[in-house]
Design a protein around this motif. Structure first.
Motif, PDB file in Angstrom:
ATOM      1  N   ILE A   3     -18.787 -47.129  71.929  1.00 14.71           N
ATOM      2  CA  ILE A   3     -18.119 -47.363  70.648  1.00 14.71           C
ATOM      3  C   ILE A   3     -17.366 -46.108  70.227  1.00 14.71           C
ATOM      4  CG2 ILE A   3     -18.461 -47.881  68.202  1.00 14.71           C
ATOM      5  CD1 ILE A   3     -21.085 -49.302  69.128  1.00 14.71           C
ATOM      6  N   SER A   4     -16.094 -46.283  69.892  1.00 13.89           N
ATOM      7  CA  SER A   4     -15.259 -45.193  69.386  1.00 13.89           C
ATOM      8  C   SER A   4     -14.820 -45.492  67.963  1.00 13.89           C
ATOM      9  CB  SER A   4     -14.005 -45.017  70.247  1.00 13.89           C
ATOM     10  OG  SER A   4     -14.308 -44.733  71.586  1.00 13.89           O
ATOM     11  N   ILE A   5     -14.612 -44.433  67.198  1.00 14.19           N
ATOM     12  CA  ILE A   5     -13.946 -44.528  65.898  1.00 14.19           C
ATOM     13  C   ILE A   5     -12.688 -43.684  65.977  1.00 14.19           C
ATOM     14  CG2 ILE A   5     -14.048 -44.012  63.434  1.00 14.19           C
ATOM     15  CD1 ILE A   5     -17.069 -44.362  63.552  1.00 14.19           C
ATOM     16  N   GLN A  26     -24.531 -44.844  59.871  1.00 11.02           N
ATOM     17  CA  GLN A  26     -24.482 -46.144  60.524  1.00 11.02           C
ATOM     18  C   GLN A  26     -25.799 -46.472  61.244  1.00 11.02           C
ATOM     19  OE1 GLN A  26     -21.786 -48.562  60.535  1.00 11.02           O
ATOM     20  NE2 GLN A  26     -21.433 -47.196  58.788  1.00 11.02           N
ATOM     21  N   PRO A  30     -21.687 -44.566  66.396  1.00  9.68           N
ATOM     22  CA  PRO A  30     -20.673 -44.554  67.459  1.00  9.68           C
ATOM     23  C   PRO A  30     -21.057 -43.564  68.548  1.00  9.68           C
ATOM     24  CG  PRO A  30     -19.962 -43.178  65.651  1.00  9.68           C
ATOM     25  CD  PRO A  30     -21.255 -43.816  65.209  1.00  9.68           C
ATOM     26  N   HIS A  31     -20.393 -43.681  69.672  1.00 17.02           N
ATOM     27  CA  HIS A  31     -20.565 -42.693  70.733  1.00 17.02           C
ATOM     28  C   HIS A  31     -19.593 -41.534  70.581  1.00 17.02           C
ATOM     29  CE1 HIS A  31     -22.340 -46.383  72.441  1.00 17.02           C
ATOM     30  NE2 HIS A  31     -23.139 -45.555  73.060  1.00 17.02           N
ATOM     31  N   VAL A  33     -16.177 -40.006  67.860  1.00 19.19           N
ATOM     32  CA  VAL A  33     -15.191 -40.111  66.793  1.00 19.19           C
ATOM     33  C   VAL A  33     -13.996 -39.272  67.220  1.00 19.19           C
ATOM     34  CG1 VAL A  33     -14.647 -39.633  64.374  1.00 19.19           C
ATOM     35  CG2 VAL A  33     -16.928 -40.459  64.991  1.00 19.19           C
ATOM     36  N   CYS A  81      -9.048 -42.643  72.445  1.00 13.43           N
ATOM     37  CA  CYS A  81     -10.395 -43.218  72.430  1.00 13.43           C
ATOM     38  C   CYS A  81     -10.769 -43.731  73.816  1.00 13.43           C
ATOM     39  CB  CYS A  81     -10.475 -44.363  71.422  1.00 13.43           C
ATOM     40  SG  CYS A  81     -10.413 -43.842  69.700  1.00 13.43           S
ATOM     41  N   GLY A  83     -13.787 -45.664  74.177  1.00 13.01           N
ATOM     42  CA  GLY A  83     -14.794 -46.687  73.992  1.00 13.01           C
ATOM     43  C   GLY A  83     -14.337 -48.075  74.419  1.00 13.01           C
ATOM     44  N   ILE A 100     -20.786 -51.192  61.911  1.00 17.30           N
ATOM     45  CA  ILE A 100     -20.673 -51.167  63.366  1.00 17.30           C
ATOM     46  C   ILE A 100     -21.661 -52.137  64.001  1.00 17.30           C
ATOM     47  CG2 ILE A 100     -20.994 -49.734  65.418  1.00 17.30           C
ATOM     48  CD1 ILE A 100     -19.874 -47.383  63.899  1.00 17.30           C
ATOM     49  N   THR A 104     -20.186 -55.250  66.243  1.00 20.29           N
ATOM     50  CA  THR A 104     -20.435 -55.241  67.685  1.00 20.29           C
ATOM     51  C   THR A 104     -21.306 -56.417  68.094  1.00 20.29           C
ATOM     52  OG1 THR A 104     -22.243 -53.654  67.334  1.00 20.29           O
ATOM     53  CG2 THR A 104     -20.108 -52.763  68.006  1.00 20.29           C
TER      54      THR A 104
END
Length: 213
Positions: A3-5, A26, A30-31, A33, A81, A83, A100, A104
């Protein structure tokens, strides 16, 4: 699933700490940012570097050497990104802590969906909620939910980037509709029954914060 932001910043020191804090809170973090800054002259970069040191996930900061403009700055953040799912973020909103996680989960349940967008509660500068939501206002005008899709309320599968990038020059920014309308049928999901996304500030000018760039 990674997961990317993606977030674009510019002189966002006043509200940026709150949004970054909402990433850390969260329930499904995320993994990474990815932040692209458009040459901020306030304390935005100091705030970002502190966040980079404190965050329990990878934070990558890119400061553009020249002014790219908001649209191209956001486009660069998206392109960097890595992700499988990418969440778009403004610098002055605040995410609910299940955003998130719930989005997801929906992606996992619906492999045919490429883009998910949520409603947003409209607040004042101090995040005091109004009785309005963005989707509620759209529907009250007699428009369809997909008439206006806010980038900052959107998550997408990585495959979608090959369709939307580069962004068309006639599109102002991800805060407005960036998705090509002829391609949206059957590819979108909108969460209407519960607001799982974010709050967005309404400034005294009457312009929602996510558009006032």
């Amino acid at each position: 699933m990674k997961i990317s932001i993606a977030i674009a910043t510019y002189n966002g020191a006043r509200y940026l700490p709150g949004q970054l804090d909402s990433f850390i809170r969260q329930k499904k973090p995320p993994h990474e940012v990815v932040i692209c800054d458009a040459g901020s002259s306030d304390s935005t970069m100091a705030i970002l570097h502190k966040f980079q040191n404190d965050a329990p996930f990878e934070v990558r900061i890119e400061q553009n050497p020249t002014q790219l403009g908001y649209r191209k700055n956001f486009e660069r953040a998206l392109s960097l990104c890595t992700g499988d799912f990418i969440f778009l973020s403004d610098q002055d909103d605040y995410w609910f802590d299940t955003k998130i996680l719930e989005m997801t989960n929906l992606f996992s349940a619906r492999p045919d969906i490429f883009v998910i967008y949520t409603d947003m509660i409209i607040t004042d500068e101090n995040l005091n909620p109004s009785r309005q939501t963005q989707l509620g206002n759209i529907l009250a005008l007699g428009c369809r939910a997909e008439t206006y899709v806010s980038g900052c309320a959107t998550a997408l599968r990585r495959d979608w980037l090959s369709i939307v990038l580069p962004m068309p020059t006639e599109v102002a920014a991800p805060g407005s509709t960036i998705w090509p309308r002829p391609l949206t049928f059957g590819l979108f999901a909108c969460r209407r029954n519960s607001i799982i996304g974010a709050t967005t500030r309404m400034y005294p000018s009457g312009v929602p914060a996510n558009l006032n760039k």
